[in-house]
Design a protein around this motif. Structure first.
Motif, PDB file in Angstrom:
ATOM      1  N   ASN A  66       0.856  -1.179   0.000  1.00 32.26           N
ATOM      2  CA  ASN A  66       0.000   0.000   0.000  1.00 32.26           C
ATOM      3  C   ASN A  66       0.892   1.229   0.000  1.00 32.26           C
ATOM      4  O   ASN A  66       1.821   1.325   0.802  1.00 32.26           O
ATOM      5  CB  ASN A  66      -0.917   0.020   1.214  1.00 32.26           C
ATOM      6  CG  ASN A  66      -1.919  -1.103   1.199  1.00 32.26           C
ATOM      7  OD1 ASN A  66      -2.314  -1.561   0.141  1.00 32.26           O
ATOM      8  ND2 ASN A  66      -2.316  -1.559   2.366  1.00 32.26           N
ATOM      9  N   GLN A  67       0.607   2.176  -0.883  1.00 33.80           N
ATOM     10  CA  GLN A  67       1.398   3.399  -0.981  1.00 33.80           C
ATOM     11  C   GLN A  67       0.501   4.583  -0.689  1.00 33.80           C
ATOM     12  O   GLN A  67      -0.621   4.661  -1.189  1.00 33.80           O
ATOM     13  CB  GLN A  67       1.982   3.531  -2.385  1.00 33.80           C
ATOM     14  CG  GLN A  67       2.827   4.761  -2.569  1.00 33.80           C
ATOM     15  CD  GLN A  67       3.464   4.818  -3.943  1.00 33.80           C
ATOM     16  OE1 GLN A  67       3.621   3.794  -4.598  1.00 33.80           O
ATOM     17  NE2 GLN A  67       3.832   6.000  -4.364  1.00 33.80           N
ATOM     18  N   GLY A  68       0.990   5.520   0.138  1.00 37.47           N
ATOM     19  CA  GLY A  68       0.201   6.694   0.464  1.00 37.47           C
ATOM     20  C   GLY A  68       0.994   7.671   1.304  1.00 37.47           C
ATOM     21  O   GLY A  68       2.178   7.489   1.573  1.00 37.47           O
ATOM     22  N   VAL A  69       0.305   8.722   1.746  1.00 36.26           N
ATOM     23  CA  VAL A  69       0.911   9.793   2.534  1.00 36.26           C
ATOM     24  C   VAL A  69       0.549   9.593   4.002  1.00 36.26           C
ATOM     25  O   VAL A  69      -0.604   9.299   4.329  1.00 36.26           O
ATOM     26  CB  VAL A  69       0.398  11.171   2.051  1.00 36.26           C
ATOM     27  CG1 VAL A  69       0.955  12.297   2.907  1.00 36.26           C
ATOM     28  CG2 VAL A  69       0.757  11.391   0.602  1.00 36.26           C
ATOM     29  N   ILE A  70       1.531   9.758   4.877  1.00 36.20           N
ATOM     30  CA  ILE A  70       1.266   9.680   6.312  1.00 36.20           C
ATOM     31  C   ILE A  70       0.572  10.976   6.722  1.00 36.20           C
ATOM     32  O   ILE A  70       1.147  12.059   6.612  1.00 36.20           O
ATOM     33  CB  ILE A  70       2.566   9.495   7.112  1.00 36.20           C
ATOM     34  CG1 ILE A  70       3.243   8.195   6.737  1.00 36.20           C
ATOM     35  CG2 ILE A  70       2.278   9.536   8.607  1.00 36.20           C
ATOM     36  CD1 ILE A  70       4.576   7.971   7.420  1.00 36.20           C
ATOM     37  N   ILE A  71      -0.676  10.869   7.180  1.00 38.75           N
ATOM     38  CA  ILE A  71      -1.404  12.069   7.583  1.00 38.75           C
ATOM     39  C   ILE A  71      -1.480  12.214   9.100  1.00 38.75           C
ATOM     40  O   ILE A  71      -1.791  13.287   9.600  1.00 38.75           O
ATOM     41  CB  ILE A  71      -2.825  12.116   6.987  1.00 38.75           C
ATOM     42  CG1 ILE A  71      -3.673  10.968   7.484  1.00 38.75           C
ATOM     43  CG2 ILE A  71      -2.770  12.134   5.480  1.00 38.75           C
ATOM     44  CD1 ILE A  71      -5.144  11.142   7.181  1.00 38.75           C
ATOM     45  N   ALA A  72      -1.190  11.153   9.832  1.00 38.78           N
ATOM     46  CA  ALA A  72      -1.207  11.227  11.289  1.00 38.78           C
ATOM     47  C   ALA A  72      -0.236  10.200  11.844  1.00 38.78           C
ATOM     48  O   ALA A  72       0.037   9.176  11.217  1.00 38.78           O
ATOM     49  CB  ALA A  72      -2.604  10.978  11.829  1.00 38.78           C
ATOM     50  N   LYS A  73       0.265  10.499  13.031  1.00 37.64           N
ATOM     51  CA  LYS A  73       1.241   9.630  13.669  1.00 37.64           C
ATOM     52  C   LYS A  73       0.986   9.659  15.164  1.00 37.64           C
ATOM     53  O   LYS A  73       0.700  10.709  15.729  1.00 37.64           O
ATOM     54  CB  LYS A  73       2.628  10.143  13.340  1.00 37.64           C
ATOM     55  CG  LYS A  73       3.763   9.278  13.777  1.00 37.64           C
ATOM     56  CD  LYS A  73       5.060   9.864  13.262  1.00 37.64           C
ATOM     57  CE  LYS A  73       6.239   9.309  13.982  1.00 37.64           C
ATOM     58  NZ  LYS A  73       7.468   9.962  13.613  1.00 37.64           N
ATOM     59  N   ASN A  74       1.044   8.494  15.794  1.00 41.80           N
ATOM     60  CA  ASN A  74       0.873   8.398  17.235  1.00 41.80           C
ATOM     61  C   ASN A  74       2.085   7.665  17.796  1.00 41.80           C
ATOM     62  O   ASN A  74       2.261   6.487  17.538  1.00 41.80           O
ATOM     63  CB  ASN A  74      -0.422   7.645  17.561  1.00 41.80           C
ATOM     64  CG  ASN A  74      -0.638   7.473  19.040  1.00 41.80           C
ATOM     65  OD1 ASN A  74       0.035   8.106  19.846  1.00 41.80           O
ATOM     66  ND2 ASN A  74      -1.551   6.614  19.413  1.00 41.80           N
ATOM     67  N   ASN A  75       2.915   8.374  18.531  1.00 35.91           N
ATOM     68  CA  ASN A  75       4.122   7.769  19.100  1.00 35.91           C
ATOM     69  C   ASN A  75       3.852   7.341  20.530  1.00 35.91           C
ATOM     70  O   ASN A  75       3.651   8.169  21.407  1.00 35.91           O
ATOM     71  CB  ASN A  75       5.288   8.765  19.089  1.00 35.91           C
ATOM     72  CG  ASN A  75       5.827   8.989  17.715  1.00 35.91           C
ATOM     73  OD1 ASN A  75       5.838   8.088  16.904  1.00 35.91           O
ATOM     74  ND2 ASN A  75       6.275  10.195  17.447  1.00 35.91           N
TER      75      ASN A  75
END
Length: 138
Positions: A66-75
């Motif tokens: 799957n290819q796409g843009v990271i729109i959110a991240k939870n560390n």
């Protein structure tokens, strides 16, 4: 009253019938170190990534890309997640991936983008050329 079972401390207050458990933080850290992946690239908001996901169908296994843009991240250590948005046949698709999951075989960063937001949820309302992000070259 304290009861110790296999390095777990169980605290029980018999008077008020309040039962709670507390686990030593060092035990949790040791367990997380066993399952954490060390070969992950640095992921940032706005990066275009390819996620190689292991799919199990019956007794067969295959890798889906799957290819796409990271729109959110939870560390949050072992339970870190990224939300990847891609456009498939004119329909926006978002998927949340657990970064340290054993089902994720590889994450490949294709392009880094310059963004000024922590979450790119505004991309949901855009389409076509409006969804482009400026490339970052460092």
């Amino acid at each position: 009253m304290y009861v110790i079972l296999n390095n777990l401390t169980i605290i029980a207050n018999i008077d008020s019938m309040n039962f709670s458990t507390s686990i030593s933080p060092k035990i949790i850290e040791n367990i997380e170190k066993q399952y954490a992946k060390s070969d992950l690239p640095s992921l940032s908001i706005g990066d275009t990534v390819k996620v190689y996901l292991l799919i199990k169908e019956g007794n067969k296994e295959r890798v889906q890309v799957n290819q796409g843009v990271i729109i959110a991240k939870n560390n949050s250590q072992l339970t870190s997640t990224i939300t990847v948005r891609s456009n498939l046949q004119g329909v926006g698709v978002e998927r949340v991936y657990l970064v340290h999951s054993p089902l994720i075989k590889n994450i490949e960063v294709l392009r880094r983008s310059k963004v000024r937001r922590a979450k790119l949820y505004y991309l949901r309302g855009l389409s076509g050329k409006a969804t482009r992000l400026k490339q970052r070259f460092n």
